[in-house]
Design a protein around this motif. Structure first.
Motif, PDB file in Angstrom:
ATOM      1  N   ILE A  83      -6.004   0.860 -15.143  1.00 28.17           N
ATOM      2  CA  ILE A  83      -5.600   1.625 -13.963  1.00 28.17           C
ATOM      3  C   ILE A  83      -5.957   0.823 -12.717  1.00 28.17           C
ATOM      4  O   ILE A  83      -7.088   0.346 -12.573  1.00 28.17           O
ATOM      5  CB  ILE A  83      -6.301   3.009 -13.934  1.00 28.17           C
ATOM      6  N   CYS A  84      -4.999   0.643 -11.841  1.00 29.41           N
ATOM      7  CA  CYS A  84      -5.212  -0.103 -10.594  1.00 29.41           C
ATOM      8  C   CYS A  84      -6.227   0.633  -9.711  1.00 29.41           C
ATOM      9  O   CYS A  84      -6.085   1.833  -9.491  1.00 29.41           O
ATOM     10  CB  CYS A  84      -3.885  -0.273  -9.861  1.00 29.41           C
ATOM     11  N   PRO A  85      -7.230  -0.096  -9.168  1.00 35.13           N
ATOM     12  CA  PRO A  85      -8.234   0.547  -8.310  1.00 35.13           C
ATOM     13  C   PRO A  85      -7.675   0.978  -6.960  1.00 35.13           C
ATOM     14  O   PRO A  85      -8.297   1.767  -6.252  1.00 35.13           O
ATOM     15  CB  PRO A  85      -9.298  -0.539  -8.130  1.00 35.13           C
ATOM     16  N   ASN A  86      -6.491   0.483  -6.623  1.00 35.22           N
ATOM     17  CA  ASN A  86      -5.901   0.844  -5.326  1.00 35.22           C
ATOM     18  C   ASN A  86      -4.861   1.956  -5.444  1.00 35.22           C
ATOM     19  O   ASN A  86      -4.997   2.995  -4.814  1.00 35.22           O
ATOM     20  CB  ASN A  86      -5.287  -0.386  -4.665  1.00 35.22           C
ATOM     21  N   CYS A  87      -3.838   1.751  -6.260  1.00 40.12           N
ATOM     22  CA  CYS A  87      -2.735   2.722  -6.307  1.00 40.12           C
ATOM     23  C   CYS A  87      -2.842   3.702  -7.467  1.00 40.12           C
ATOM     24  O   CYS A  87      -2.117   4.693  -7.498  1.00 40.12           O
ATOM     25  CB  CYS A  87      -1.384   2.004  -6.337  1.00 40.12           C
ATOM     26  N   GLY A  88      -3.742   3.420  -8.431  1.00 40.77           N
ATOM     27  CA  GLY A  88      -3.924   4.349  -9.546  1.00 40.77           C
ATOM     28  C   GLY A  88      -2.858   4.272 -10.619  1.00 40.77           C
ATOM     29  O   GLY A  88      -2.860   5.067 -11.553  1.00 40.77           O
ATOM     30  N   PHE A  99      -2.648  -9.945  -9.621  1.00 41.47           N
ATOM     31  CA  PHE A  99      -2.370  -8.858  -8.678  1.00 41.47           C
ATOM     32  C   PHE A  99      -1.730  -7.687  -9.418  1.00 41.47           C
ATOM     33  O   PHE A  99      -1.047  -7.882 -10.419  1.00 41.47           O
ATOM     34  CB  PHE A  99      -1.402  -9.327  -7.582  1.00 41.47           C
ATOM     35  N   CYS A 100      -1.949  -6.483  -8.900  1.00 41.41           N
ATOM     36  CA  CYS A 100      -1.257  -5.307  -9.433  1.00 41.41           C
ATOM     37  C   CYS A 100       0.213  -5.461  -9.079  1.00 41.41           C
ATOM     38  O   CYS A 100       0.545  -5.703  -7.928  1.00 41.41           O
ATOM     39  CB  CYS A 100      -1.817  -4.037  -8.794  1.00 41.41           C
ATOM     40  N   TYR A 101       1.084  -5.341 -10.079  1.00 38.18           N
ATOM     41  CA  TYR A 101       2.508  -5.519  -9.769  1.00 38.18           C
ATOM     42  C   TYR A 101       3.154  -4.271  -9.174  1.00 38.18           C
ATOM     43  O   TYR A 101       4.325  -4.276  -8.842  1.00 38.18           O
ATOM     44  CB  TYR A 101       3.299  -6.068 -10.966  1.00 38.18           C
ATOM     45  N   HIS A 102       2.361  -3.235  -8.997  1.00 36.60           N
ATOM     46  CA  HIS A 102       2.877  -2.044  -8.313  1.00 36.60           C
ATOM     47  C   HIS A 102       2.632  -2.135  -6.802  1.00 36.60           C
ATOM     48  O   HIS A 102       3.531  -1.901  -6.004  1.00 36.60           O
ATOM     49  CB  HIS A 102       2.206  -0.778  -8.846  1.00 36.60           C
ATOM     50  N   CYS A 103       1.380  -2.481  -6.426  1.00 33.41           N
ATOM     51  CA  CYS A 103       1.022  -2.442  -4.995  1.00 33.41           C
ATOM     52  C   CYS A 103       0.533  -3.767  -4.424  1.00 33.41           C
ATOM     53  O   CYS A 103       0.337  -3.888  -3.210  1.00 33.41           O
ATOM     54  CB  CYS A 103      -0.043  -1.372  -4.765  1.00 33.41           C
ATOM     55  N   GLY A 104       0.290  -4.776  -5.269  1.00 28.00           N
ATOM     56  CA  GLY A 104      -0.152  -6.077  -4.766  1.00 28.00           C
ATOM     57  C   GLY A 104      -1.662  -6.235  -4.633  1.00 28.00           C
ATOM     58  O   GLY A 104      -2.126  -7.260  -4.130  1.00 28.00           O
ATOM     59  N   GLN A 105      -2.423  -5.233  -5.074  1.00 28.79           N
ATOM     60  CA  GLN A 105      -3.888  -5.334  -5.020  1.00 28.79           C
ATOM     61  C   GLN A 105      -4.381  -6.518  -5.838  1.00 28.79           C
ATOM     62  O   GLN A 105      -3.979  -6.674  -6.990  1.00 28.79           O
ATOM     63  CB  GLN A 105      -4.519  -4.036  -5.565  1.00 28.79           C
ATOM     64  N   ARG A 106      -5.239  -7.358  -5.236  1.00 31.99           N
ATOM     65  CA  ARG A 106      -5.839  -8.471  -5.974  1.00 31.99           C
ATOM     66  C   ARG A 106      -6.820  -7.895  -7.004  1.00 31.99           C
ATOM     67  O   ARG A 106      -7.591  -6.992  -6.679  1.00 31.99           O
ATOM     68  CB  ARG A 106      -6.562  -9.431  -5.044  1.00 31.99           C
TER      69      ARG A 106
END
Ligand SMILES: [Zn+2]
Length: 111
Positions: A83-88, A99-106
Motif C-alpha cells: 500500500i502506497c504511504p501517500n495515496c493508499g 516510485f508509486c505508479y499511481h501518484c509518483g511517491q518515491r
C-alpha cells in the motif's frame, strides 16, 4: 512592482545613501537597501519556479522516500501486495518500483 525592478531600485537607493553619516539609533538606509536586495535576489529563483510554497512542499514530500506498507489481507499469492504511504493505492512487488505508479511517491524499500 516586479522583483527585478525592486532589486534595481534597491541597488540605486543603496548607491545614493552609501556615504550617509549614520548615528546611533538611526536607520542605515544603505545597509537596509543592501540587505533587502540580497534577500530578494535569494528569493527570486523560488519566485521563478512559478510554484506556491505549498506546491514546493508537496513536491518535496513526494520526493522523500517513504516505506510502503505490506498488505496482509491480500491472501496467499506468489507476489506481495503493498500500500502506497501517500495515496493508499495498492501495487505488487518488492524493490522493483522506485516510485508509486499511481501518484509518483518515491518509495523506500528495506534492504
Ligand atoms: Zn501512491
Amino acid at each position: 512592482m516586479e522583483t527585478e525592478k525592486m532589486i534595481r531600485e534597491l541597488k540605486r537607493v543603496e548607491e545614493i545613501h552609501k556615504h550617509d553619516k549614520v548615528f546611533t539609533g538611526q536607520l542605515n538606509v544603505a545597509q537596509m537597501a543592501h540587505d533587502t536586495r540580497k534577500r530578494l535576489e535569494e528569493l527570486k529563483p523560488y519566485e521563478d519556479t512559478g510554484l506556491t510554497p505549498e506546491q514546493i512542499m508537496e513536491l518535496k514530500e513526494r520526493d522523500t522516500a517513504k516505506a510502503p506498507t505490506k498488505d496482509t489481507d491480500s491472501g496467499v499469492r506468489y507476489t506481495d501486495d503493498y500500500i502506497c504511504p501517500n495515496c493508499g493505492k495498492h501495487f505488487t512487488g518488492t524493490g522493483i518500483a522506485e516510485f508509486c505508479y499511481h501518484c509518483g511517491q518515491r518509495l523506500k524499500w528495506e534492504d
